[in-house]
Structures are given as C-alpha cells and as structure tokens.
Design a protein around this motif. Structure first.
Motif, PDB file in Angstrom:
ATOM      1  N   THR A  70      28.034  16.762 -25.852  1.00  0.00           N
ATOM      2  CA  THR A  70      28.654  17.480 -26.965  1.00  0.00           C
ATOM      3  C   THR A  70      27.538  18.016 -27.862  1.00  0.00           C
ATOM      4  OG1 THR A  70      28.772  15.750 -28.659  1.00  0.00           O
ATOM      5  CG2 THR A  70      30.441  15.688 -26.913  1.00  0.00           C
ATOM      6  N   GLN A  71      27.906  18.753 -28.899  1.00  0.00           N
ATOM      7  CA  GLN A  71      26.916  19.334 -29.807  1.00  0.00           C
ATOM      8  C   GLN A  71      26.111  18.251 -30.529  1.00  0.00           C
ATOM      9  OE1 GLN A  71      28.487  22.553 -32.138  1.00  0.00           O
ATOM     10  NE2 GLN A  71      26.953  22.334 -33.753  1.00  0.00           N
ATOM     11  N   TYR A  72      26.679  17.024 -30.601  1.00  0.00           N
ATOM     12  CA  TYR A  72      26.021  15.972 -31.376  1.00  0.00           C
ATOM     13  C   TYR A  72      25.548  14.791 -30.530  1.00  0.00           C
ATOM     14  CZ  TYR A  72      27.953  18.757 -35.063  1.00  0.00           C
ATOM     15  OH  TYR A  72      28.239  19.811 -35.879  1.00  0.00           O
ATOM     16  N   GLY A  73      25.679  14.896 -29.210  1.00  0.00           N
ATOM     17  CA  GLY A  73      25.224  13.826 -28.334  1.00  0.00           C
ATOM     18  C   GLY A  73      26.235  13.572 -27.227  1.00  0.00           C
ATOM     19  N   ALA A  74      25.855  12.744 -26.263  1.00  0.00           N
ATOM     20  CA  ALA A  74      26.690  12.489 -25.091  1.00  0.00           C
ATOM     21  C   ALA A  74      27.767  11.454 -25.389  1.00  0.00           C
ATOM     22  CB  ALA A  74      25.834  12.016 -23.926  1.00  0.00           C
ATOM     23  N   VAL A  75      28.886  11.598 -24.694  1.00  0.00           N
ATOM     24  CA  VAL A  75      29.963  10.613 -24.712  1.00  0.00           C
ATOM     25  C   VAL A  75      30.226  10.201 -23.269  1.00  0.00           C
ATOM     26  CG1 VAL A  75      32.330  10.095 -25.400  1.00  0.00           C
ATOM     27  CG2 VAL A  75      30.994  11.750 -26.715  1.00  0.00           C
ATOM     28  N   GLN A  76      30.303   8.893 -23.025  1.00  0.00           N
ATOM     29  CA  GLN A  76      30.552   8.395 -21.671  1.00  0.00           C
ATOM     30  C   GLN A  76      31.523   7.233 -21.745  1.00  0.00           C
ATOM     31  OE1 GLN A  76      27.071   7.044 -19.481  1.00  0.00           O
ATOM     32  NE2 GLN A  76      27.949   7.725 -17.557  1.00  0.00           N
ATOM     33  N   VAL A  77      32.534   7.254 -20.891  1.00  0.00           N
ATOM     34  CA  VAL A  77      33.632   6.288 -20.946  1.00  0.00           C
ATOM     35  C   VAL A  77      33.647   5.414 -19.696  1.00  0.00           C
ATOM     36  CG1 VAL A  77      36.144   6.017 -21.131  1.00  0.00           C
ATOM     37  CG2 VAL A  77      34.991   7.878 -22.339  1.00  0.00           C
ATOM     38  N   ARG A  78      33.861   4.110 -19.900  1.00  0.00           N
ATOM     39  CA  ARG A  78      34.009   3.156 -18.790  1.00  0.00           C
ATOM     40  C   ARG A  78      35.424   2.583 -18.828  1.00  0.00           C
ATOM     41  NH1 ARG A  78      30.266  -1.224 -19.771  1.00  0.00           N
ATOM     42  NH2 ARG A  78      28.680  -0.002 -18.703  1.00  0.00           N
ATOM     43  N   LEU A  79      36.087   2.552 -17.670  1.00  0.00           N
ATOM     44  CA  LEU A  79      37.436   2.005 -17.562  1.00  0.00           C
ATOM     45  C   LEU A  79      37.439   0.735 -16.726  1.00  0.00           C
ATOM     46  CD1 LEU A  79      39.540   5.213 -16.773  1.00  0.00           C
ATOM     47  CD2 LEU A  79      39.129   4.160 -19.000  1.00  0.00           C
ATOM     48  N   THR A  80      38.284  -0.201 -17.100  1.00  0.00           N
ATOM     49  CA  THR A  80      38.565  -1.374 -16.281  1.00  0.00           C
ATOM     50  C   THR A  80      40.004  -1.271 -15.815  1.00  0.00           C
ATOM     51  OG1 THR A  80      37.017  -2.734 -17.549  1.00  0.00           O
ATOM     52  CG2 THR A  80      38.636  -3.894 -16.202  1.00  0.00           C
ATOM     53  N   GLU A  90      36.286   1.803 -22.825  1.00  0.00           N
ATOM     54  CA  GLU A  90      35.196   1.643 -23.795  1.00  0.00           C
ATOM     55  C   GLU A  90      34.232   2.818 -23.661  1.00  0.00           C
ATOM     56  OE1 GLU A  90      32.739  -1.806 -22.807  1.00  0.00           O
ATOM     57  OE2 GLU A  90      33.624  -1.806 -20.803  1.00  0.00           O
ATOM     58  N   ALA A  91      33.673   3.206 -24.781  1.00  0.00           N
ATOM     59  CA  ALA A  91      32.670   4.275 -24.784  1.00  0.00           C
ATOM     60  C   ALA A  91      31.292   3.623 -24.700  1.00  0.00           C
ATOM     61  CB  ALA A  91      32.787   5.122 -26.043  1.00  0.00           C
ATOM     62  N   VAL A  92      30.641   3.792 -23.566  1.00  0.00           N
ATOM     63  CA  VAL A  92      29.309   3.206 -23.407  1.00  0.00           C
ATOM     64  C   VAL A  92      28.235   4.102 -24.006  1.00  0.00           C
ATOM     65  CG1 VAL A  92      29.931   1.829 -21.395  1.00  0.00           C
ATOM     66  CG2 VAL A  92      29.141   4.179 -21.060  1.00  0.00           C
ATOM     67  N   GLN A  93      28.609   5.346 -24.299  1.00  0.00           N
ATOM     68  CA  GLN A  93      27.739   6.259 -25.054  1.00  0.00           C
ATOM     69  C   GLN A  93      28.607   7.049 -26.030  1.00  0.00           C
ATOM     70  OE1 GLN A  93      24.442   8.703 -23.342  1.00  0.00           O
ATOM     71  NE2 GLN A  93      25.276   8.091 -21.377  1.00  0.00           N
ATOM     72  N   SER A  94      28.066   7.314 -27.222  1.00  0.00           N
ATOM     73  CA  SER A  94      28.715   8.197 -28.185  1.00  0.00           C
ATOM     74  C   SER A  94      27.643   8.692 -29.153  1.00  0.00           C
ATOM     75  CB  SER A  94      29.837   7.473 -28.934  1.00  0.00           C
ATOM     76  OG  SER A  94      29.324   6.387 -29.676  1.00  0.00           O
ATOM     77  N   PRO A  95      27.875   9.827 -29.825  1.00  0.00           N
ATOM     78  CA  PRO A  95      26.873  10.379 -30.742  1.00  0.00           C
ATOM     79  C   PRO A  95      26.468   9.372 -31.817  1.00  0.00           C
ATOM     80  CG  PRO A  95      28.558  12.005 -30.295  1.00  0.00           C
ATOM     81  CD  PRO A  95      29.035  10.740 -29.689  1.00  0.00           C
ATOM     82  N   LYS A  96      25.183   9.343 -32.152  1.00  0.00           N
ATOM     83  CA  LYS A  96      24.655   8.393 -33.123  1.00  0.00           C
ATOM     84  C   LYS A  96      23.769   9.104 -34.137  1.00  0.00           C
ATOM     85  CE  LYS A  96      24.811   4.427 -30.025  1.00  0.00           C
ATOM     86  NZ  LYS A  96      26.055   3.964 -30.658  1.00  0.00           N
ATOM     87  N   GLY A  97      23.621   8.451 -35.309  1.00  0.00           N
ATOM     88  CA  GLY A  97      22.741   8.986 -36.339  1.00  0.00           C
ATOM     89  C   GLY A  97      23.501   9.787 -37.381  1.00  0.00           C
ATOM     90  N   GLY A  98      23.106   9.645 -38.631  1.00  0.00           N
ATOM     91  CA  GLY A  98      23.725  10.405 -39.708  1.00  0.00           C
ATOM     92  C   GLY A  98      25.204  10.110 -39.835  1.00  0.00           C
ATOM     93  N   GLN A  99      25.984  11.151 -40.063  1.00  0.00           N
ATOM     94  CA  GLN A  99      27.424  10.990 -40.223  1.00  0.00           C
ATOM     95  C   GLN A  99      28.121  10.566 -38.940  1.00  0.00           C
ATOM     96  OE1 GLN A  99      28.610  14.796 -42.115  1.00  0.00           O
ATOM     97  NE2 GLN A  99      29.460  13.482 -43.729  1.00  0.00           N
ATOM     98  N   THR A 130      36.434  15.849 -33.827  1.00  0.00           N
ATOM     99  CA  THR A 130      36.809  16.805 -32.791  1.00  0.00           C
ATOM    100  C   THR A 130      35.856  16.782 -31.606  1.00  0.00           C
ATOM    101  OG1 THR A 130      37.692  18.233 -34.525  1.00  0.00           O
ATOM    102  CG2 THR A 130      37.349  19.229 -32.357  1.00  0.00           C
ATOM    103  N   TYR A 131      34.569  16.822 -31.879  1.00  0.00           N
ATOM    104  CA  TYR A 131      33.594  16.887 -30.787  1.00  0.00           C
ATOM    105  C   TYR A 131      33.547  15.578 -30.000  1.00  0.00           C
ATOM    106  CZ  TYR A 131      31.950  21.376 -32.535  1.00  0.00           C
ATOM    107  OH  TYR A 131      31.879  22.686 -32.904  1.00  0.00           O
ATOM    108  N   THR A 132      33.537  14.459 -30.704  1.00  0.00           N
ATOM    109  CA  THR A 132      33.550  13.169 -30.006  1.00  0.00           C
ATOM    110  C   THR A 132      34.812  13.031 -29.163  1.00  0.00           C
ATOM    111  OG1 THR A 132      32.197  12.037 -31.656  1.00  0.00           O
ATOM    112  CG2 THR A 132      33.634  10.663 -30.323  1.00  0.00           C
ATOM    113  N   SER A 133      35.948  13.443 -29.706  1.00  0.00           N
ATOM    114  CA  SER A 133      37.212  13.344 -28.967  1.00  0.00           C
ATOM    115  C   SER A 133      37.184  14.193 -27.699  1.00  0.00           C
ATOM    116  CB  SER A 133      38.374  13.793 -29.859  1.00  0.00           C
ATOM    117  OG  SER A 133      38.511  12.968 -30.997  1.00  0.00           O
ATOM    118  N   ALA A 134      36.649  15.408 -27.820  1.00  0.00           N
ATOM    119  CA  ALA A 134      36.587  16.294 -26.653  1.00  0.00           C
ATOM    120  C   ALA A 134      35.678  15.714 -25.574  1.00  0.00           C
ATOM    121  CB  ALA A 134      36.087  17.669 -27.083  1.00  0.00           C
ATOM    122  N   GLY A 135      34.523  15.197 -25.978  1.00  0.00           N
ATOM    123  CA  GLY A 135      33.624  14.579 -25.003  1.00  0.00           C
ATOM    124  C   GLY A 135      34.237  13.344 -24.385  1.00  0.00           C
ATOM    125  N   TYR A 136      34.913  12.546 -25.200  1.00  0.00           N
ATOM    126  CA  TYR A 136      35.556  11.321 -24.706  1.00  0.00           C
ATOM    127  C   TYR A 136      36.597  11.669 -23.638  1.00  0.00           C
ATOM    128  CZ  TYR A 136      37.772   6.699 -24.887  1.00  0.00           C
ATOM    129  OH  TYR A 136      38.284   5.460 -24.550  1.00  0.00           O
TER     130      TYR A 136
END
Length: 392
Positions: A70-80, A90-99, A130-136
């Motif tokens: 995404t514009q602010y970093g990667a999102v990666q999802v793991r399912l059981t 669970e999100a094993v990756q999501s945007p970090k830093g600042g807001q 919005t961006y995190t949701s779209a990447g997720y």
C-alpha cells in the motif's frame, strides 16, 4: 468625501470571498495516512478485488497470503483453518510509524474479527483506515485462494468430493491417533477406535490442563467423545464454554478420520482386483504362511536390487525399487510417482515417508500417508510386486 456606495461594498466583498476560496483550493494538503484515510481517499488501483472466497472447501491448516503493498507499507494476512472454517485471522505485516501505528492498532483487530465472521474476503473497510483495509482485503483474498487450492487438491487426491467430513468413505478398522492440534491453552489429540468400518470409541489422549482448563475439559471432553461416535464424522458441534478445546478436538479428530479413511482406501485397493499379493498368497509355496496379509516379508528375501511392476493410479504410475542386503530391505525408492500440478506437492510429501516405512517394517505392511491415498495404494501394490520377485 465621497460616501461608499452599498452596492460597491457588496461587490468588493464577494470578489474577496471568491479569491480566498480559489486560493485555498490550490493548496495541496500534507500526504499522510491519517489525512488521506480520514478524507475517505479513493482506494489505490492495486486494491482492486478478485472474485471472493465463495463456497469452495478450504484446506485445514495455516496459510499466509501474499504481502499487499500500500502507499504506507505492506499488509500481509495469515489464516488458520479448522474443520473447513476460518478460526483465526491475523495481520503478520501492517504499515508502521507515525500515525499508522495509531490507525492500525484500531483497524487491524477489527479486520481480523471481520474475516473470521464473514468466512470470506467480503469484509467492509474500517473507517479512517482505507489503505490498510484495502491491503488487508487483498492479502486475505490471496490466503483464501491458496487455502481453496489446497482443499481442491486434497479432495482430488482422496477421490473427489470428500468435503472434509469424510463419513462416506470407508474407514480402516483398528486404532488411529490424529495429529496433536495446538490451542491457546494446550494441545488436543484424539484417538479413534474403528470396528466394522464405524467409529466405536473416541477419546482425547491430550487436552489442556491446569487451572480452569481441568474443570472445563472434565465436562467438555466426554461430550465431544460422545458426539464423534454419534456423528461418525468430524461434523460435531463445539461445546459451549469450551471453544478452544472444541476447535482443537475437531481438528485432531479430522486428522484421525483422514488417516482412517486413507487406511481403508489402501486396504480396498490392496485387496480388490487380483493384486500380486493375492496371487502369491495362493500359489502353494511351501511354508510361506502368508495368509493373504500383504507381504510382511516372513520369508527370506534374496539379496540384490529388484524393481516392482509399475502400478497405474488415477494420477499416474507408481513403481518401487527395493535394495536387499542380508535378507533385509535396506533401501526403498519410488522410481516413478505421479507428477505435475498438485501431484508434485503430494508426492514430495508422501513418497519419502513411504520409503522410510518400508525399511522400518521390512515389508509391505505400511500405513497409507494421509492426503495421498492413490499414491500410497499404488506404492504398496508395486512394493508387493518387488517383494514377490525378491522371494518375500
């Protein structure tokens, strides 16, 4: 002094207002995830969704979707997945830093819960993220696609349309123990006793212990055991108040059923249709004493290397070569096995285990590998052919 005309004042005021609005519109706001999401910014083109999860069976286990940038970093999802249902996201990756830290601390747990509730990729975006949701959603769909592909491969390998519950396929008689299923509070492992093709007993040989777990499982486990015998499948209801134990129980129960089904299918294939073992059992060889048991190698084997007949299966030929030294099998290998597509994954997992089992048991009395019914049956039949040639 000339007085200012009221109309003139009105015109000047209007012109000043319009100029101010034009000036504001030409200013570009700072670009950060908080301001973009709060404004309900358009979803980037990369977030365009593929067709969603649908009703196709998904394979049990853990699967990780592709990382979605995404514009602010990667999102990666793991399912059981357990019992064909998503039990954890669970999100094993999501945007970090600042807001992003503040935004995702709120958004990600809500997206995780939504994925489990929806059992698909059809989840709503979280307002303000919005961006995190779209990447997720994009990574979630990738994980679902992988789980569905694995489920289709298992169904094909097990004869098509098994659907995971498996009550329709014959179970091999005997006692079989499912894989231990890890839960948040400890492992659950189920053992089944099968007689006449039916489950006659189910028991949890492992369950969470200590603290409240003792009280919970003293009530839940007997009820789960009874339910497994009554249902004759993995389709049993969770016990209220024992969600984690119930989920682990069902996962281990399904594993045990898969093993019992594989053993039943292998037995049917081995004993049906004039196999080499049947022929050798009735050939009148002096002192063979085989009794049609399928080659547990009671007779001495001749030293050397011998290759069994190629056995055709629905997914390709299986052919086994054995090496005998000192009258014992020292090496077994599949010189042919099904290839291409999902068969590569199945074969890479099952053949080494079959090879090891042959050397360990010294004969054809080996268990089928769960999830590789056809390969296992073909392997055992070719193995028996090799044993017959070696004099076993």
């Amino acid at each position: 002094m000339r007085k200012s005309h009221p109309v003139r004042r009105a015109v000047l005021a209007t012109a000043a207002t319009v100029s101010g609005i034009v000036l504001l519109l030409t200013l570009k706001p700072d670009s950060d995830q908080g301001s973009a999401d709060a404004a309900g910014g358009a979803v980037p083109p990369a977030a365009a969704q593929s067709p969603q999860g649908g009703a196709q069976a998904i394979a049990n286990g853990t699967v990780t979707g592709d990382a979605a940038d995404t514009q602010y970093g990667a999102v990666q999802v793991r399912l059981t997945v357990s019992g064909g249902k998503i039990t954890k996201a669970e999100a094993v990756q999501s945007p970090k830093g600042g807001q992003s830290d503040q935004i995702n601390a709120n958004a990600v747990p809500r997206l995780n819960q939504a994925a489990v509730a929806a059992q698909s990729g059809e989840i709503d975006a979280v307002s303000g993220a919005t961006y995190t949701s779209a990447g997720y959603k994009k990574s979630l769909q990738s994980a679902l696609d992988k789980a569905k592909a694995a489920g289709a491969a298992e169904a094909a390998e097990n004869g098509g349309g098994q659907g995971g519950a498996g009550s329709a396929q014959a179970l091999g008689d005997g006692t079989v123990t499912g894989d231990a299923a890890q839960t948040q509070y400890g492992a659950v492992q189920v053992r089944l006793t099968v007689s006449g093709g039916k489950i006659t007993k189910a028991e949890a040989v492992q369950s969470p212990k200590g603290g409240q777990s003792d009280q919970i499982n003293a009530n839940a486990v007997p009820r789960l055991n009874q339910a497994a015998v009554a249902a004759q499948s993995g389709e049993i209801d969770a016990v209220s108040g024992a969600t984690y134990t119930s989920t682990g129980y069902k996962k281990s129960l399904q594993s045990a059923l898969d093993k019992a089904k594989a053993a039943g299918a292998a037995e049917a294939a081995e004993n049906g249709g004039g196999s080499a073992a049947d022929a050798s059992a009735g050939d009148g060889s002096a002192g063979s004493g085989q009794g049609g048991g399928g080659g547990d190698a009671r007779a001495a084997l001749e030293d050397g290397t011998v290759t069994g007949d190629a056995v055709q299966t629905e997914y390709g030929a299986v052919q086994v070569r054995i090496t005998v030294e000192g009258g014992k099998i020292t090496k077994a290998e599949a010189v042919q096995a099904p290839k291409g597509g999902q068969s590569d994954r199945v074969t890479n997992q099952s053949v080494p285990r079959l090879n090891q089992a042959v050397v360990k048991t010294g004969g054809a009395d080996v268990d089928a590998v769960s999830g590789a019914t056809y390969t296992s049956a073909g392997y055992k039949k070719s193995l028996q052919s090799a044993l017959d040639q070696a004099g076993g």
